[in-house]
Write a protein that holds these residues in place. Sequence first.
Motif, mmCIF file in Angstrom:
data_model
loop_
_atom_site.group_PDB
_atom_site.id
_atom_site.type_symbol
_atom_site.label_atom_id
_atom_site.label_comp_id
_atom_site.label_asym_id
_atom_site.label_seq_id
_atom_site.Cartn_x
_atom_site.Cartn_y
_atom_site.Cartn_z
ATOM 1 N N ILE A 36 6.999 -12.707 6.369
ATOM 2 C CA ILE A 36 6.682 -11.275 6.394
ATOM 3 C C ILE A 36 5.622 -10.959 5.326
ATOM 4 O O ILE A 36 5.737 -11.431 4.184
ATOM 5 C CB ILE A 36 7.945 -10.423 6.109
ATOM 6 C CG1 ILE A 36 9.091 -10.812 7.043
ATOM 7 C CG2 ILE A 36 7.625 -8.930 6.190
ATOM 8 C CD1 ILE A 36 8.934 -10.399 8.466
ATOM 9 N N HIS A 37 4.638 -10.143 5.729
ATOM 10 C CA HIS A 37 3.531 -9.764 4.845
ATOM 11 C C HIS A 37 3.294 -8.255 4.906
ATOM 12 O O HIS A 37 3.694 -7.603 5.849
ATOM 13 C CB HIS A 37 2.213 -10.391 5.343
ATOM 14 C CG HIS A 37 2.202 -11.856 5.485
ATOM 15 N ND1 HIS A 37 1.622 -12.683 4.559
ATOM 16 C CD2 HIS A 37 2.669 -12.665 6.472
ATOM 17 C CE1 HIS A 37 1.732 -13.947 4.960
ATOM 18 N NE2 HIS A 37 2.372 -13.964 6.122
ATOM 19 N N TYR A 38 2.555 -7.744 3.920
ATOM 20 C CA TYR A 38 1.872 -6.463 4.129
ATOM 21 C C TYR A 38 0.371 -6.696 4.189
ATOM 22 O O TYR A 38 -0.138 -7.681 3.647
ATOM 23 C CB TYR A 38 2.256 -5.383 3.132
ATOM 24 C CG TYR A 38 1.967 -5.562 1.660
ATOM 25 C CD1 TYR A 38 0.704 -5.952 1.185
ATOM 26 C CD2 TYR A 38 2.945 -5.264 0.723
ATOM 27 C CE1 TYR A 38 0.448 -6.056 -0.175
ATOM 28 C CE2 TYR A 38 2.701 -5.362 -0.640
ATOM 29 C CZ TYR A 38 1.450 -5.763 -1.079
ATOM 30 O OH TYR A 38 1.208 -5.868 -2.415
ATOM 31 N N TRP A 80 -3.394 -18.284 10.262
ATOM 32 C CA TRP A 80 -3.742 -18.558 8.857
ATOM 33 C C TRP A 80 -3.261 -17.421 7.949
ATOM 34 O O TRP A 80 -4.069 -16.702 7.351
ATOM 35 C CB TRP A 80 -5.260 -18.730 8.726
ATOM 36 C CG TRP A 80 -5.830 -19.873 9.513
ATOM 37 C CD1 TRP A 80 -5.164 -20.956 10.006
ATOM 38 C CD2 TRP A 80 -7.203 -20.027 9.908
ATOM 39 N NE1 TRP A 80 -6.039 -21.792 10.679
ATOM 40 C CE2 TRP A 80 -7.289 -21.247 10.622
ATOM 41 C CE3 TRP A 80 -8.366 -19.278 9.714
ATOM 42 C CZ2 TRP A 80 -8.490 -21.713 11.160
ATOM 43 C CZ3 TRP A 80 -9.558 -19.727 10.237
ATOM 44 C CH2 TRP A 80 -9.620 -20.942 10.951
ATOM 45 N N HIS A 81 -1.935 -17.276 7.845
ATOM 46 C CA HIS A 81 -1.393 -16.144 7.090
ATOM 47 C C HIS A 81 -0.834 -16.539 5.727
ATOM 48 O O HIS A 81 -0.712 -15.706 4.838
ATOM 49 C CB HIS A 81 -0.279 -15.455 7.904
ATOM 50 C CG HIS A 81 0.839 -16.380 8.269
ATOM 51 N ND1 HIS A 81 1.983 -16.456 7.518
ATOM 52 C CD2 HIS A 81 0.968 -17.296 9.269
ATOM 53 C CE1 HIS A 81 2.784 -17.374 8.058
ATOM 54 N NE2 HIS A 81 2.189 -17.898 9.117
ATOM 55 N N ALA A 82 -0.439 -17.804 5.567
ATOM 56 C CA ALA A 82 0.305 -18.192 4.358
ATOM 57 C C ALA A 82 -0.602 -18.732 3.254
ATOM 58 O O ALA A 82 -0.340 -18.523 2.075
ATOM 59 C CB ALA A 82 1.374 -19.222 4.715
ATOM 60 N N GLY A 171 9.503 -13.899 2.608
ATOM 61 C CA GLY A 171 8.373 -13.052 2.241
ATOM 62 C C GLY A 171 7.242 -13.915 1.705
ATOM 63 O O GLY A 171 7.489 -14.971 1.110
ATOM 64 N N HIS A 172 5.999 -13.466 1.905
ATOM 65 C CA HIS A 172 4.860 -14.205 1.345
ATOM 66 C C HIS A 172 5.056 -14.390 -0.170
ATOM 67 O O HIS A 172 4.710 -15.422 -0.738
ATOM 68 C CB HIS A 172 3.568 -13.434 1.648
ATOM 69 C CG HIS A 172 2.345 -14.273 1.604
ATOM 70 N ND1 HIS A 172 1.085 -13.761 1.787
ATOM 71 C CD2 HIS A 172 2.168 -15.604 1.393
ATOM 72 C CE1 HIS A 172 0.199 -14.738 1.680
ATOM 73 N NE2 HIS A 172 0.829 -15.861 1.445
ATOM 74 N N GLU A 173 5.637 -13.357 -0.811
ATOM 75 C CA GLU A 173 5.897 -13.403 -2.261
ATOM 76 C C GLU A 173 6.826 -14.548 -2.647
ATOM 77 O O GLU A 173 6.844 -14.960 -3.805
ATOM 78 C CB GLU A 173 6.521 -12.069 -2.702
ATOM 79 C CG GLU A 173 7.921 -11.858 -2.134
ATOM 80 C CD GLU A 173 8.372 -10.395 -2.115
ATOM 81 O OE1 GLU A 173 7.522 -9.506 -1.964
ATOM 82 O OE2 GLU A 173 9.588 -10.169 -2.227
ATOM 83 N N GLN A 181 2.246 -10.812 -3.641
ATOM 84 C CA GLN A 181 3.402 -9.952 -3.915
ATOM 85 C C GLN A 181 3.845 -9.175 -2.683
ATOM 86 O O GLN A 181 4.605 -8.211 -2.784
ATOM 87 C CB GLN A 181 3.126 -9.032 -5.094
ATOM 88 C CG GLN A 181 1.818 -8.321 -5.026
ATOM 89 C CD GLN A 181 1.476 -7.621 -6.344
ATOM 90 O OE1 GLN A 181 2.246 -7.661 -7.298
ATOM 91 N NE2 GLN A 181 0.336 -6.966 -6.386
ATOM 92 N N ASP A 182 3.395 -9.599 -1.492
ATOM 93 C CA ASP A 182 3.841 -8.936 -0.264
ATOM 94 C C ASP A 182 5.046 -9.674 0.339
ATOM 95 O O ASP A 182 5.144 -10.888 0.181
ATOM 96 C CB ASP A 182 2.697 -8.847 0.758
ATOM 97 C CG ASP A 182 2.071 -10.186 1.111
ATOM 98 O OD1 ASP A 182 1.799 -10.974 0.189
ATOM 99 O OD2 ASP A 182 1.856 -10.439 2.307
ATOM 100 N N PRO A 183 5.976 -8.958 0.995
ATOM 101 C CA PRO A 183 5.932 -7.525 1.325
ATOM 102 C C PRO A 183 6.362 -6.611 0.183
ATOM 103 O O PRO A 183 6.238 -5.404 0.327
ATOM 104 C CB PRO A 183 6.927 -7.418 2.488
ATOM 105 C CG PRO A 183 7.942 -8.476 2.215
ATOM 106 C CD PRO A 183 7.159 -9.622 1.616
HETATM 107 ZN ZN LIG Z 1 0.667 -12.058 2.803
#
Ligand SMILES: [Zn+2]
Length: 270
Positions: A36-38, A80-82, A171-173, A181-183
């Motif tokens: 999960i990201h923002y 390519w999100h991580a 979370g990406h964080e 630091q997202d979400p």
């Molecule tokens: Zn992210």
Amino acid sequence: MEINNDHRIEGDNITQMDCPKNKEKFAPGNMDTIVIHYTAGRSAESSANFLVSPVKASAHLVIGREGEIYQMVPFDTVSWHAGDSSYGNRKWLNKYSIGIELDNAGVLTKVGSEYQAWFGKKYQANEVVHAIHRNESSAKYWHTYTEQQIEKCRQVCDLLINKYKPKTILGHEEISPGRKQDPGPAFPLDKFRENLLSQNRSDEPDFIDKEGIVVTNLLNIRSDAGVSFKKVAIPLPRGTKVKVLEERNGWYKVETSIEGWVSKGLIDIS
Ligand SMILES: [Zn+2]
């Protein structure tokens, strides 16, 4: 909503897009995580358009603040999100995970009585939470998520869990601490994953009878278990105590001054 044989989601308010840079399929059995990201962006549409452009970032979905969905990459394909990330003994999680971006401005700076994003847009106090991030020690201002957005994200994760059987939601964080630091603390990540991964997946109610606490800024109470049902009371503020009576389909029936239904991920009953 459903996921079709082309690994794309079908339903109302969904925009399908092509992302020419992402054509590599997941290796069989590799995909077992949802991240999960923002977006830290201005709108869901602007973020989706950016992510399909020739930049070195993308994701499978962007979910907007009204619950609208933009799908950029099919669920059988690596996006390519991580980036630089690790979890357990794994590194570079793109090839193991589906990435969901939520339209959210991220960290905000207080300017007078308003709160400003890095891209200049200002938000009012009712869209802001002052909270400490899990990887930090002092509080910052964070843009809140909407009920429709969190509920749509829950529904999408539910479909993904049923079809692809991922083992966890992160979370990406948590996979790039210090760098991302997202979400962030405005998203009820711990409850969200706990609820989804231990979900009662039947239409039969579970009777609970426990005290719960509201963990979102304003929680809508509805006449039945779903966002399409009408609101039956003014929204409950964060921290309100409610009696949780039963669970059905990811929703809790709660009792305050009246009885009604609320999205399960927005109540903490631990
Ligand atoms: Zn992210």
